[in-house]
Each structure stands twice: as structure tokens, then as C-alpha cells.
Design an enzyme around this catalytic site. Structure first.
Site, short mmCIF file in Angstrom:
data_model
loop_
_atom_site.label_atom_id
_atom_site.label_comp_id
_atom_site.label_asym_id
_atom_site.label_seq_id
_atom_site.Cartn_x
_atom_site.Cartn_y
_atom_site.Cartn_z
N LYS A 116 36.39 63.70 43.57
CA LYS A 116 34.82 63.89 44.23
C LYS A 116 34.17 64.94 43.57
O LYS A 116 33.22 65.23 43.17
CB LYS A 116 34.78 63.82 45.63
N ARG B 242 31.60 61.17 56.63
CA ARG B 242 33.04 60.90 56.86
C ARG B 242 33.27 59.98 58.17
O ARG B 242 34.39 59.68 58.37
CB ARG B 242 33.91 62.10 56.76
N ARG C 27 46.81 71.25 42.14
CA ARG C 27 45.39 72.19 42.25
C ARG C 27 45.78 73.55 42.47
O ARG C 27 46.46 73.76 43.40
CB ARG C 27 44.70 71.34 43.26
N ARG D 296 44.91 75.92 48.04
CA ARG D 296 44.03 75.93 49.00
C ARG D 296 44.91 75.91 50.36
O ARG D 296 46.06 74.98 50.38
CB ARG D 296 43.11 74.30 48.99
N ARG E 278 45.40 64.49 56.07
CA ARG E 278 44.11 64.13 55.45
C ARG E 278 44.11 62.68 54.95
O ARG E 278 43.00 62.10 55.18
CB ARG E 278 43.80 65.17 54.36
P1 AP5 Z 1 39.09 67.11 42.90
O1 AP5 Z 1 38.12 66.92 42.26
O2 AP5 Z 1 39.22 68.51 43.80
O3 AP5 Z 1 39.30 66.05 44.17
P2 AP5 Z 1 38.65 65.73 45.53
O4 AP5 Z 1 38.52 64.15 45.73
O5 AP5 Z 1 37.41 66.73 45.72
O6 AP5 Z 1 39.61 66.58 46.74
P3 AP5 Z 1 39.52 67.16 48.04
O7 AP5 Z 1 41.04 67.35 48.20
O8 AP5 Z 1 38.77 68.52 47.66
O9 AP5 Z 1 39.02 66.30 49.09
P4 AP5 Z 1 38.82 66.28 50.51
O10 AP5 Z 1 37.64 65.38 50.63
O11 AP5 Z 1 40.34 66.37 51.14
O12 AP5 Z 1 38.59 67.95 50.82
P5 AP5 Z 1 36.87 68.62 51.28
O13 AP5 Z 1 37.11 69.76 50.30
O14 AP5 Z 1 35.76 67.54 50.89
O15 AP5 Z 1 40.59 66.90 42.25
C1 AP5 Z 1 41.76 67.40 42.78
C2 AP5 Z 1 42.57 68.00 41.86
O16 AP5 Z 1 42.83 66.67 40.76
C3 AP5 Z 1 42.18 69.19 40.71
O17 AP5 Z 1 43.09 69.74 40.69
C4 AP5 Z 1 41.31 68.38 39.75
O18 AP5 Z 1 41.31 69.35 38.57
C5 AP5 Z 1 42.31 67.03 39.39
N1 AP5 Z 1 41.84 66.12 39.00
C6 AP5 Z 1 40.36 65.45 39.39
N2 AP5 Z 1 40.18 64.38 38.68
C7 AP5 Z 1 41.29 64.10 37.77
C8 AP5 Z 1 41.52 62.92 36.93
N3 AP5 Z 1 40.70 62.19 36.44
N4 AP5 Z 1 42.49 63.28 35.97
C9 AP5 Z 1 43.47 64.28 36.43
N5 AP5 Z 1 43.30 65.21 37.09
C10 AP5 Z 1 41.93 65.16 37.86
O19 AP5 Z 1 37.33 68.84 52.70
C11 AP5 Z 1 38.15 69.76 53.08
C12 AP5 Z 1 38.39 69.52 54.60
O20 AP5 Z 1 36.92 70.34 55.32
C13 AP5 Z 1 38.42 68.51 55.38
O21 AP5 Z 1 39.89 68.23 55.56
C14 AP5 Z 1 37.78 68.74 56.59
O22 AP5 Z 1 38.64 69.61 57.44
C15 AP5 Z 1 36.45 69.58 56.21
N6 AP5 Z 1 35.41 68.44 55.96
C16 AP5 Z 1 34.76 68.56 55.13
N7 AP5 Z 1 33.66 67.70 55.08
C17 AP5 Z 1 33.87 67.15 56.14
C18 AP5 Z 1 32.81 66.05 57.18
N8 AP5 Z 1 31.85 65.68 56.45
N9 AP5 Z 1 33.35 66.07 58.38
C19 AP5 Z 1 34.24 66.56 58.89
N10 AP5 Z 1 35.03 67.53 58.38
C20 AP5 Z 1 34.93 67.87 57.00
#
Ligand code: AP5
Length: 225
Positions: free
Chosen positions: A25, A100, A139, A171, A182
């Protein structure tokens, strides 16, 4: 009640990126935003920035984020509403990581409705769990914001950012126990939103398993369709 009619010409599109942790994402949201000239709003990034700045929101969120649980809805809704309200209505927006929960999805409808806007498209990025776990475990983050992956996009020197020469970081919620939580939280609490958006005819599936460029092409087509 949210409105279902098309937004007027002045109002920018609102696209939600839905999908499991690690599905891409953030990677895709940044690129799509750059290409379309739209804002990329990642609630995870906003929370991490608040933590780095020592802001009250960051301190409140830390205990939830570190173990992989969701930050309470009231904090997240306040954060997102503030960001949307500060944005010109004609600005296109990509929402990454919000909503979410059902409560967040309803709050999003309400916040957009006040501005005469609505969610225009929801893209569900999909990939099998072993792929997600491999991506997350690989990552690495540069303090500059650049994201590497030791499996797919490694730096030239192990553990060092190509651009700044700084050491790369993990991270705090990419530890295996937090990742398991998660993924479970996504399955139990966020995945049910798929039905909500499917019913409204807004959902499009995009296969997140291909190379980054391939996924980007499919995503762009889905958003423009
Ligand atoms: P990446 O693009 O970083 O993936 P992502 O889907 O963004 O994954 P996240 O782990 O950041 O998502 P998340 O939803 O758990 O975390 P968030 O930060 O939103 O890609 C991952 C890796 O793969 C990278 O190394 C990239 O280079 C690689 N990659 C990507 N695409 C690829 C491909 N096609 N091929 C090969 N490699 C690839 O949230 C973190 C925390 O914040 C949550 O757990 C929660 O505690 C809190 N939070 C955030 N939003 C909310 C909300 N709305 N409500 C409540 N809590 C929230």
C-alpha cells in the site's frame, strides 16, 4: 447518510487502498500520488511522524503500534478528519491504512459528506501470506524515508542507505510476534470492510504479487477506470 451521486468537477477523487500489512500500500500509494498529483495520506506514516516528533498522539499510539494492534478509533478519526479538512476539496486523495474498522469507514463517509465528497474507488491489493511475511521481514528504512527490501530492492552496501550513507532501520512493529498480530487484526477487523465497499460497487481487486512496476500499472488502470 452518505451521498452516492458523482462529485462535482471541482472535487478531487478519493481512493482507498485496502490490503494486508506488507502488500504494498505504501510503496504504491507514494508512486500513484506522485504520478497523479494527488495527496497520499498514510495513517501509519502520520503516526510514525507523530512518534518521532514526541507529539501526544505519537505517545498515545506507541503502545498499540509496537504490539501490532489498532490505535483507538477516536484518535484515528480525529487525525484523518483534521488532515482532510485542511486539504482543498479539489485535491485528489489516496488513503493508505484508513479506514481499518467499520467505525472508521462510517466516520470517513461523514467527514467526506460534510464537504460534498465521497469515496470514489476502493482498491483491494491482494497477496498470499507467505509473500507478505517475506516482504515485511525484508523491509529496511532509511531515516530519509526511502524504503528498501533486502530480498527485492537491497541497498548497494549492506544496511546502509545509498542516498545518505546512514544506517538502515527496522520498523519496531516488523518483529515476528507483532507481524502475526497485525495479520490477524487485518483478517478479523479490516478485511470485513471489503463487503461494505463491494455492496456499494466501489471495490476493485488488484493482484499485489507481481513486480512493483506491474502492480503499479494495474493499480493505475483500476483507479482511472
Ligand atoms: P509496503 O509498501 O511498505 O507495504 P504496506 O502495505 O504499506 O505495509 P505496512 O506494513 O506498512 O502496512 P500496515 O498496514 O501494517 O502498516 P501501517 O504503517 O499502515 O511494502 C512492504 C515491503 O515490501 C517494502 O520493503 C517494499 O519495498 C516491499 N514491496 C512492496 N511491493 C512489492 C512488490 N510488488 N514486490 C516486491 N517487494 C515489494 O500501520 C502501522 C500501524 O499503525 C498499525 O499496525 C496500527 O497500529 C497503526 N495504524 C495505522 N493506521 C491505523 C488506523 N487507521 N487505525 C488504527 N491504527 C492504525
Amino acid at each position: 447518510m452518505h451521498r452516492e451521486e458523482a462529485p462535482s468537477r471541482e472535487q478531487g477523487p478519493v481512493v482507498v487502498l485496502l490490503g494486508s500489512p506488507g502488500v504494498g500500500k505504501g510503496t504504491q500509494g507514494v508512486r500513484l500520488g506522485r504520478e497523479l498529483g494527488w495527496a497520499h495520506l498514510s495513517t501509519g506514516d502520520l503516526l510514525r511522524e507523530a512518534r518521532s516528533a514526541g507529539a501526544p498522539l505519537g505517545k498515545a499510539a506507541q503502545e498499540y503500534m509496537d504490539v501490532g494492534r489498532l490505535v483507538p478509533d477516536e484518535l484515528m478519526v480525529a487525525l484523518l478528519s483534521e488532515k482532510l479538512a485542511a486539504m482543498p476539496e479539489e485535491q485528489g486523495v489516496i488513503l493508505d491504512g484508513f479506514p481499518r474498522t467499520e467505525a472508521q469507514a462510517s466516520a470517513l463517509d461523514d467527514a467526506l459528506d460534510k464537504a460534498g465528497r465521497r469515496v470514489g474507488r476502493v482498491v483491494l491489493l491482494d497477496a498470499p501470506e507467505p509473500v507478505l511475511v517475506k516482504r515485511i521481514s525484508g523491509r529496511r528504512l532509511s531515516p530519509s524515508g526511502r524504503v528498501y527490501n533486502v530480498h527485492y530492492d537491497p541497498p548497494h552496501r549492506d544496511g546502509i542507505c545509498d542516498d545518505t550513507g546512514e544506517p538502515l532501520l527496522h520498523r519496531s512493529d516488523d518483529r515476528p510476534d507483532a507481524v502475526r498480530t497485525r495479520l490477524a487484526v487485518y483478517r478479523e477487523t479490516t478485511a470485513p470492510l471489503v463487503g461494505r465497499y463491494e455492496q456499494r460497487g466501489l471495490l476493485v481487486h488488484v493482484d499485489g504479487q507481481g513486480a512493483i512496476d506491474e502492480v503499479h500499472g494495474a493499480l493505475l488502470a483500476a483507479v482511472k477506470a
